[in-house]
Design a protein around this motif. Structure first.
Motif, PDB file in Angstrom:
ATOM      1  N   GLN A  64       0.847  -1.203   0.000  1.00  0.00           N
ATOM      2  CA  GLN A  64       0.000   0.000   0.000  1.00  0.00           C
ATOM      3  C   GLN A  64       0.882   1.252   0.000  1.00  0.00           C
ATOM      4  N   GLU A  67       2.280   1.805  -3.427  1.00  0.00           N
ATOM      5  CA  GLU A  67       1.270   2.373  -4.322  1.00  0.00           C
ATOM      6  C   GLU A  67       1.123   3.877  -4.092  1.00  0.00           C
ATOM      7  N   ILE A  68       1.124   4.282  -2.834  1.00  0.00           N
ATOM      8  CA  ILE A  68       1.055   5.719  -2.517  1.00  0.00           C
ATOM      9  C   ILE A  68       2.294   6.427  -3.048  1.00  0.00           C
ATOM     10  N   VAL A  71       2.038   6.971  -6.788  1.00  0.00           N
ATOM     11  CA  VAL A  71       1.127   8.075  -7.127  1.00  0.00           C
ATOM     12  C   VAL A  71       1.803   9.414  -6.865  1.00  0.00           C
ATOM     13  N   LYS A  87      -6.431  12.171  -6.341  1.00  0.00           N
ATOM     14  CA  LYS A  87      -5.674  10.999  -6.792  1.00  0.00           C
ATOM     15  C   LYS A  87      -5.304  10.089  -5.623  1.00  0.00           C
ATOM     16  N   LEU A  88      -4.931  10.708  -4.498  1.00  0.00           N
ATOM     17  CA  LEU A  88      -4.557   9.911  -3.326  1.00  0.00           C
ATOM     18  C   LEU A  88      -5.770   9.234  -2.688  1.00  0.00           C
ATOM     19  N   ASP A  90      -8.298   8.160  -4.250  1.00  0.00           N
ATOM     20  CA  ASP A  90      -8.748   7.089  -5.143  1.00  0.00           C
ATOM     21  C   ASP A  90      -8.048   5.753  -4.859  1.00  0.00           C
ATOM     22  N   ILE A  91      -6.953   5.797  -4.117  1.00  0.00           N
ATOM     23  CA  ILE A  91      -6.263   4.557  -3.750  1.00  0.00           C
ATOM     24  C   ILE A  91      -7.151   3.815  -2.751  1.00  0.00           C
ATOM     25  N   ASP A  92      -7.335   2.528  -2.996  1.00  0.00           N
ATOM     26  CA  ASP A  92      -8.240   1.710  -2.185  1.00  0.00           C
ATOM     27  C   ASP A  92      -7.774   1.631  -0.736  1.00  0.00           C
ATOM     28  N   TYR A 105      -4.173   4.664   6.562  1.00  0.00           N
ATOM     29  CA  TYR A 105      -4.755   3.408   6.090  1.00  0.00           C
ATOM     30  C   TYR A 105      -4.471   2.312   7.098  1.00  0.00           C
TER      31      TYR A 105
END
Length: 156
Positions: A64, A67-68, A71, A87-88, A90-92, A105
């Protein structure tokens, strides 16, 4: 003057009592050893499950974070802040605190534990993050069950 010698013997009864006592002591020690070994087995199996789950959720939390990071690396410094936060978000699984420029998270494991991560968003020449908190915690208190085992049959 007469000196008499008496020869007192323990006899068969005394030997039997000592034999029964020794066998009883050995049985008690055997049962105590078995119970201790079984408790150690349960404890080591539980520790192995929790450790494996920890490494699994730690890997998920790192994925995770990657992924951040991807982005943030792809964001142009001149882009509007609303687009960046969109955009941030939108990350699950990522919650964006727009007032404090923080990301949060959580990653949940199967063994009653989770990792909670809080990141500070910073920018100079580019956007990047700083890890504010990376905490492992229990989700709820565990419930332990006592298992009665038949000593004569043992465990499987």
């Amino acid at each position: 003057m007469r000196i008499s010698k008496t020869n007192v013997s323990v006899g068969m009864g005394g030997t039997l009592i000592i034999t029964i006592f020794v066998v009883l002591c050995l049985m008690i020690f055997a049962v105590l050893s078995f119970v201790t070994a079984y408790s150690d087995l349960k404890l080591s199996n539980k520790a192995q499950e929790i450790t494996a789950d920890y490494y699994y959720i730690h890997g998920k939390a790192e994925e995770q974070l990657a992924e951040i990071s991807d982005v943030l690396y792809g964001i142009d410094i001149n882009e509007e802040m609303d687009n960046i936060l969109k955009k941030l978000s939108d990350i699950d699984g990522v919650y964006v605190d727009e007032e404090n420029f923080k990301l949060q998270y959580e990653v949940f494991g199967e063994e009653n534990q989770k990792i909670s991560v809080t990141l500070n968003l910073l920018h100079k020449d580019r956007f990047y993050y700083e890890i504010e908190a990376w905490n492992l915690s229990k989700i709820e208190l565990p419930v332990y069950e006592d298992e009665i085992i038949d000593i004569w049959e043992g465990i499987e």
